[in-house]
Design a protein around this motif. Structure first.
Motif, PDB file in Angstrom:
ATOM      1  N   GLU A  49      39.139  43.041  41.893  1.00 61.74           N
ATOM      2  CA  GLU A  49      38.239  42.944  40.742  1.00 61.74           C
ATOM      3  C   GLU A  49      36.879  43.548  41.051  1.00 61.74           C
ATOM      4  O   GLU A  49      36.322  44.315  40.246  1.00 61.74           O
ATOM      5  N   ASN A  50      36.337  43.222  42.203  1.00 59.03           N
ATOM      6  CA  ASN A  50      34.995  43.695  42.551  1.00 59.03           C
ATOM      7  C   ASN A  50      34.928  45.209  42.717  1.00 59.03           C
ATOM      8  O   ASN A  50      33.892  45.826  42.440  1.00 59.03           O
ATOM      9  N   HIS A  52      36.939  47.246  41.106  1.00 59.42           N
ATOM     10  CA  HIS A  52      37.461  47.834  39.869  1.00 59.42           C
ATOM     11  C   HIS A  52      38.696  48.701  40.137  1.00 59.42           C
ATOM     12  O   HIS A  52      38.888  49.752  39.526  1.00 59.42           O
ATOM     13  N   HIS A  54      42.735  49.552  40.019  1.00 61.50           N
ATOM     14  CA  HIS A  54      43.771  49.382  38.999  1.00 61.50           C
ATOM     15  C   HIS A  54      44.848  48.456  39.572  1.00 61.50           C
ATOM     16  O   HIS A  54      45.447  48.779  40.608  1.00 61.50           O
TER      17      HIS A  54
END
Length: 230
Positions: A49-50, A52, A54
């Motif tokens: 998540e941090n 970004h 996929h």
């Protein structure tokens, strides 16, 4: 180049996944990839998540088969022409991806990144198991696969469909027999692989022995008798 998806299964790879994606982007800056977070219990999801990245997040651990199959389903859904199975632990190098895709473009159905296509396979416990699996494949198909346990592979569209839709096709050495019996053409290209920097493989001595026995039983007594696709 074919429209290609790199499928990266990841289970508790918080210390490896950033380097893996950096390596991928350094050699293949424009290639599509999808990380399948396989119910990790460490900080893998936070890192994805941090940064970004996929990814697809599985809420439970599906194992390698389930994680890679999820990637194949994504590739099929999005009409990719080729898919690359690529480990999230940093052992595979993206610099060989073009060679694998080239094999698909030449008309092969599966291209294996082989550690032993041109290099001699060492005589150690784990490689004895690999040799026995290679011998079993040779016995039932009359085809030689030098590195059947390599998880660095490229697949064409027809194989993406077979692996995505057929629950009896885990990305393991035994299903190579089924693919060969289905008339699929397999090529190996020489690659070098890195040692895992962090974490441990689940294949300790006992698990490796169980794995080898399971693969050989499947190769000799299950895969040759599966119904061939028409």
């Amino acid at each position: 180049m074919l429209k290609t998806l790199v499928i990266i299964p990841a289970y508790n790879e918080s210390r490896n996944i950033v380097k893996t994606i950096e390596d991928l982007k350094s050699y293949q800056p424009d290639i599509d990839y999808i990380i399948v977070n396989d119910g990790s219990t460490d900080h893998t999801i936070e890192i994805l998540e941090n940064h970004h990245f996929h990814y697809i997040n599985s809420l439970q651990n599906l194992g390698l088969f389930g994680a890679v199959e999820t990637g194949f389903k994504w590739a099929l859904l999005n009409h990719y022409q080729a898919a690359i199975q690529f480990d999230g632990d940093g052992q595979h190098s993206a610099k060989y991806i073009n060679e694998l895709i080239k094999g698909i473009e030449e008309g092969y159905d599966i291209v294996i990144g082989s550690r032993y296509q041109t290099k001699k396979k060492p005589w150690n416990g784990r490689m004895i198991g690999s040799r026995l699996i290679s011998i079993a494949i040779k016995l039932v198909t009359n085809k030689t696969i030098h590195d059947p346990t390599s998880g660095f592979r490229a697949y064409n569209e027809s194989c993406i469909k077979l692996y995505a839709q057929e629950c009896n096709n885990p990305p393991e050495p035994d299903t190579l027999v089924y693919m060969l019996n289905n008339g699929k053409h397999i090529k190996e290209v020489q690659v070098d692989m890195h040692e895992r920097e962090y974490g441990k493989s689940y294949l300790n001595s006992m698990n490796a022995l169980k794995y080898m026995c399971r693969m050989i039983i499947s190769i000799l007594f299950i895969q040759p008798f599966r119904k061939v696709e028409k």
